[in-house]
Design a protein around this motif. Structure first.
Motif, short mmCIF file in Angstrom:
data_model
loop_
_atom_site.label_atom_id
_atom_site.label_comp_id
_atom_site.label_asym_id
_atom_site.label_seq_id
_atom_site.Cartn_x
_atom_site.Cartn_y
_atom_site.Cartn_z
N GLU A 282 -2.35 26.26 -3.81
CA GLU A 282 -1.52 25.50 -4.75
C GLU A 282 -0.13 25.38 -4.15
N ILE A 283 0.25 24.14 -3.80
CA ILE A 283 1.51 23.93 -3.06
C ILE A 283 2.30 22.80 -3.67
N ASP A 284 3.58 23.04 -3.89
CA ASP A 284 4.53 22.01 -4.30
C ASP A 284 5.27 21.53 -3.05
N PHE A 285 5.21 20.23 -2.78
CA PHE A 285 5.90 19.66 -1.62
C PHE A 285 7.12 18.90 -2.12
N VAL A 286 8.30 19.34 -1.70
CA VAL A 286 9.57 18.80 -2.18
C VAL A 286 10.32 18.18 -1.01
N THR A 287 10.91 17.01 -1.22
CA THR A 287 11.73 16.37 -0.19
C THR A 287 13.16 16.20 -0.69
N PHE B 176 3.02 12.20 4.17
CA PHE B 176 3.07 13.66 4.19
C PHE B 176 2.76 14.23 2.80
N HIS B 177 3.25 13.56 1.75
CA HIS B 177 2.91 13.99 0.39
C HIS B 177 1.39 14.00 0.21
N ARG B 178 0.79 12.94 0.67
CA ARG B 178 -0.67 12.82 0.54
C ARG B 178 -1.38 13.90 1.35
N MET B 179 -0.92 14.14 2.57
CA MET B 179 -1.55 15.13 3.42
C MET B 179 -1.47 16.53 2.81
N VAL B 180 -0.28 16.89 2.32
CA VAL B 180 -0.11 18.21 1.71
C VAL B 180 -1.03 18.36 0.51
N ARG B 181 -1.09 17.33 -0.30
CA ARG B 181 -1.96 17.36 -1.49
C ARG B 181 -3.42 17.59 -1.10
N ASP B 182 -3.92 16.79 -0.16
CA ASP B 182 -5.33 16.87 0.21
C ASP B 182 -5.66 18.17 0.94
N LEU B 183 -4.78 18.58 1.85
CA LEU B 183 -5.06 19.78 2.64
C LEU B 183 -4.97 21.04 1.78
N GLN C 191 6.49 11.59 14.08
CA GLN C 191 5.32 11.65 13.20
C GLN C 191 4.41 12.83 13.53
N ASP C 192 3.96 12.92 14.77
CA ASP C 192 3.01 13.98 15.14
C ASP C 192 3.61 15.38 15.06
N PRO C 193 4.84 15.61 15.59
CA PRO C 193 5.42 16.95 15.46
C PRO C 193 5.57 17.41 14.01
N LEU C 194 6.05 16.52 13.14
CA LEU C 194 6.21 16.90 11.74
C LEU C 194 4.87 17.16 11.08
N MET C 195 3.87 16.36 11.43
CA MET C 195 2.53 16.56 10.88
C MET C 195 2.01 17.96 11.23
N HIS C 196 2.21 18.36 12.50
CA HIS C 196 1.72 19.67 12.94
C HIS C 196 2.49 20.80 12.26
N LEU C 197 3.81 20.66 12.14
CA LEU C 197 4.62 21.71 11.50
C LEU C 197 4.23 21.89 10.04
N LEU C 198 3.98 20.77 9.35
CA LEU C 198 3.56 20.87 7.94
C LEU C 198 2.18 21.51 7.83
N ARG C 199 1.29 21.15 8.73
CA ARG C 199 -0.04 21.76 8.72
C ARG C 199 0.05 23.27 8.95
N LEU D 221 0.82 -1.21 0.00
CA LEU D 221 0.00 0.00 0.00
C LEU D 221 0.85 1.26 0.00
N ALA D 222 1.95 1.23 0.77
CA ALA D 222 2.86 2.38 0.80
C ALA D 222 3.46 2.62 -0.59
N GLU D 223 3.85 1.53 -1.26
CA GLU D 223 4.40 1.65 -2.61
C GLU D 223 3.34 2.15 -3.59
N LEU D 224 2.12 1.66 -3.42
CA LEU D 224 1.04 2.09 -4.30
C LEU D 224 0.73 3.57 -4.13
N GLU D 225 0.69 4.04 -2.88
CA GLU D 225 0.41 5.45 -2.64
C GLU D 225 1.50 6.33 -3.24
N LYS D 226 2.75 5.90 -3.07
CA LYS D 226 3.86 6.65 -3.66
C LYS D 226 3.71 6.68 -5.18
#
Length: 550
Positions: free
Chosen positions: A251-256, A237-244, A272-280, A16-21
C-alpha cells in the motif's frame, strides 16, 4: 505520416495523458462530478477527432468506452475499481493503436476483443438494471450474471508513450533546428565582439551592443520554447506506482511536489529510464509490506515523494521513501568482499552509501523481476551523467532513503567565465562561481595544504596549472575563482580571468570520453577552442589524488 494525421496523433496522445491523469484522480474521488464530466468530454473529443480522420476502429472503441461515462453522468452507474481498471487498460490499448497504424492487427486483436466485450458487458448489465432506483456498482471482478470481466493490460504500454506536450504544435525537429541556429548566432556574436574590440569604431560598437541584447533575448525565448514542466512525465509514474504496488501487495501513496518546475525537453527525455528504475527500487526494495510496517510502528501505507525544485542554475529532483532504508554494515561487508575497500579503511556512512553506484554492487539477497530489468544503479548514474547531471543517495536504516539528482536547466548554451591556464583557454560555468579575487589580495596561509585566507575565512584552493597539466608552470597564477562545491567553497587558481562568456556547448566525441573533468568544448570569437570545465569533477579528482597520496 501526413501533417494532418501527425497533428491528430499528437492531440490524441495529449488527450490520453489527460484521461489517465483524470482516472487516477477519479480513483480517490469517485463521486467528483467535475472529474467525471472531464473524462467524458475528453473521450467525446477523441471520438469526434478520430471519426473526422476516418479511423473507424478507434472511433467505435472510444464510443463504447464513452457510453460507460454517459451512464455514470446520468447516475445509472457508479465509478468502481473494475471501471477504473478497464478504462486504464483501454487507454493503454488506444495508445498502442495511435502509435501504430491505427488499425487492429494480429498482435492487438485479442486485447481489443476482450476489452470491447468487457465494456459492452458493463453497459448491457447497467441497462438491464436501469429500472432500479439505486445505481449499479461493480465491486468485484465478476458481474451479477456470473460473467467474468477479464481486464487485460500491457505491462509496458504506459512506459512507452512520448508524452505529448500541451500547447506546442510545432514538430520537435523544427525546435531542434531553431536551437541550432541560435547557437550559431551566439558563436557569430562572439566573433563580432572580437572584431569590435580590435576596431573600436563608435557606430560598430553601438551596433554590436544592440545586436548582443537582441541575440540574448532570442536565446532566452528559444530556451523557453524548449522547456517543459516536470509534470509532463509524472502521470505515467503515478500509474506505474499504482499497478506495481498492487502486484507486490503493498500500500503506497505516491506524492509529487513542484512539478511545475521546467526542464529542457532533451534532458527530460534522458530522465525517463533512470527515474523509472529509482521508483521501482523504492517500491520493491524500499517500502515494506503493510503488516511489517505496522509491526515497526509505521502507517500501513508507505509514502514515496517525487519533488522538483530550482536552485541557481540547476534543477533538483528528489525521490524520497519512508521504507526500510539501507543497512550500512551490510554495505561495508559487501564492499570489503568485492575488494572496493579494505577492512581497516575508515569511511563515513555517506561515502559508503555512494558505493551503490559502483558497477555490479548490490546488497540485495535476490534480484527480482520488478527491479532487475537490466538497469543497475551504475547505469542510472551513467545515464544521468550523459545529460550532465549528478546523483547521490542518502539513507537512514528503518527510516527511508532519498536520492537527489542535480541537473542543468539546459544543455545547449551556458553563461561562463573565460579563463587562461598555462596559455590555454577554459570556461568555468558561471552558475558555479561565487566570487573572484586577485592573488595579491589574499593570504596563502599554507602552500602545502593549499589553504588561503579571504575575508578572515580559510578556504582550500586548487592550482589549475598543476591539475590540468600535471606540473607547476611557474608563478603565473594571478587570480582566484571561488566556486561552490556542495555546501563548501573552494578556490581555483588561474593565470587570467578574461571575462564573462556565452559558451555554446559542443560534445568532445568518443575519443575524449576519458576526460571526466571536461563537460564539452566551445568555439571562441577568434576561432580558438576552449574546454568547458566541470568544476565538481575537477575538485573531486584533485581530492581523490590527495587521498591516494596520503
Amino acid at each position: 505520416m501526413n501533417p494532418f494525421e501527425a497533428k491528430y496523433t499528437s492531440e490524441a496522445l495529449e488527450l490520453l495523458a489527460e484521461l489517465e491523469k483524470g482516472m487516477l484522480l477519479l480513483e480517490t474521488h469517485p463521486d467528483d462530478a467535475s472529474l467525471i464530466q472531464q473524462v467524458f468530454r475528453n473521450l467525446h473529443t477523441l471520438k469526434g477527432n478520430s471519426a473526422m480522420m476516418g479511423f473507424r476502429t478507434i472511433t467505435d472503441f472510444t464510443h463504447h468506452l464513452e457510453a460507460i461515462y454517459e451512464l455514470v453522468r446520468a447516475g445509472k452507474l457508479k465509478v468502481s475499481a473494475v471501471i477504473i481498471n478497464i478504462t486504464l487498460a483501454s487507454l493503454d490499448h488506444l495508445s498502442g493503436l495511435l502509435n501504430g497504424d491505427k488499425q487492429i492487427g494480429d498482435n492487438n486483436r485479442h486485447i481489443h476483443d476482450i476489452l470491447t466485450n468487457d465494456i459492452v458487458t458493463i453497459i448491457s448489465y447497467s441497462n438491464e438494471e436501469s429500472r432500479e432506483s439505486e445505481p449499479v456498482a461493480f465491486e468485484g471482478q465478476t458481474v451479477n450474471k456470473g460473467e467474468p470481466l477479464t481486464i487485460v493490460t500491457d505491462d509496458t504500454a504506459i512506459y512507452k508513450r512520448k508524452t505529448a506536450i500541451p500547447g506546442i504544435r510545432v514538430p520537435v525537429e523544427r525546435l531542434d533546428t531553431m536551437m541550432s541556429l541560435v547557437t550559431e548566432l551566439i558563436t557569430l556574436q562572439a566573433k563580432l565582439n572580437v572584431l569590435t574590440s580590435e576596431h573600436p569604431q563608435p557606430d560598430l560598437v553601438a551596433a554590436a551592443e544592440s545586436l548582443e541584447k537582441i541575440s540574448t533575448r532570442i536565446r532566452d525565448n528559444a530556451f523557453s520554447m524548449c522547456m517543459v514542466p516536470v509534470e509532463n512525465m509524472v502521470t505515467p509514474f503515478h500509474r506505474m506506482v499504482r499497478d506495481l504496488a498492487a502486484e507486490l501487495h503493498k500500500e503506497i501513496d505516491f506524492v509529487t511536489e513542484g512539478t511545475e518546475t521546467e526542464l529542457d525537453k532533451n534532458i527530460m527525455e534522458g530522465l525517463q529510464d533512470p527515474l523509472m528504475h529509482l521508483l521501482r527500487n523504492s517500491i520493491d526494495h524500499g517500502i515494506e509490506e503493510p503488516e511489517l510496517r505496522q509491526q515497526k510502528g509505521k502507517p500501513r501505507h508507505g509514502r514515496i515523494v517525487l519533488k522538483a525544485y530550482c536552485a541557481g542554475a540547476y534543477v533538483y529532483l528528489e525521490i524520497q521513501d519512508d521504507g526500510k532504508g539501507m543497512n550500512i554494515e551490510k554495505i561495508r561487508k559487501t564492499a570489503v568482499r568485492n575488494g572496493l575497500i579494505a577492512e581497516s579503511d575508515v569511511i563515513s556512512d555517506k561515502e559508503l552509501q555512494q558505493l551503490v553506484f559502483v558497477p555490479g554492487f548490490s546488497t540485495a539477497d535476490q534480484i527480482t523481476e520488478t527491479s532487475g530489468r537490466g538497469v543497475g544503479m551504475d547505469v542510472v548514474k551513467r545515464r544521468i551523467a550523459d545529460i550532465k547531471g549528478q546523483v547521490s543517495i542518502y539513507s537512514t536504516e528503518h527510516e527511508g532513503t532519498t536520492v537527489i539528482i542535480q541537473l542543468p536547466i539546459t544543455l545547449s548554451i551556458i553563461d561562463g567565465l573565460l579563463v587562461k591556464v598555462n596559455g590555454a583557454d577554459y570556461v568555468i560555468p558561471l552558475s558555479a562561481v561565487d566570487i573572484c579575487h586577485e592573488v595579491s589580495s589574499v593570504q596563502l596561509m599554507n602552500g602545502f595544504a593549499q589553504v588561503m585566507v579571504i575575508d578572515e575565512q580559510a578556504i582550500p584552493f586548487i592550482n589549475l596549472q598543476q591539475e590540468l597539466e600535471g606540473f607547476d608552470a611557474g608563478p603565473q597564477s594571478h587570480e582566484i575563482v571561488i566556486v561552490h562545491y556542495g555546501e563548501k567553497k573552494i578556490g581555483l587558481l588561474v593565470d587570467l580571468i578574461a571575462g564573462k562568456f556565452q559558451a555554446v556547448l559542443k560534445p568532445l566525441g568518443r575519443y575524449f570520453n576519458h576526460l571526466d573533468i571536461v563537460s564539452g568544448a566551445t568555439i571562441l570569437g577568434d576561432g580558438n577552442i576552449a574546454l568547458v570545465l566541470d568544476t565538481n569533477k575537477v575538485i573531486a579528482q584533485s581530492l581523490n589524488k590527495k587521498s591516494k597520496a596520503i
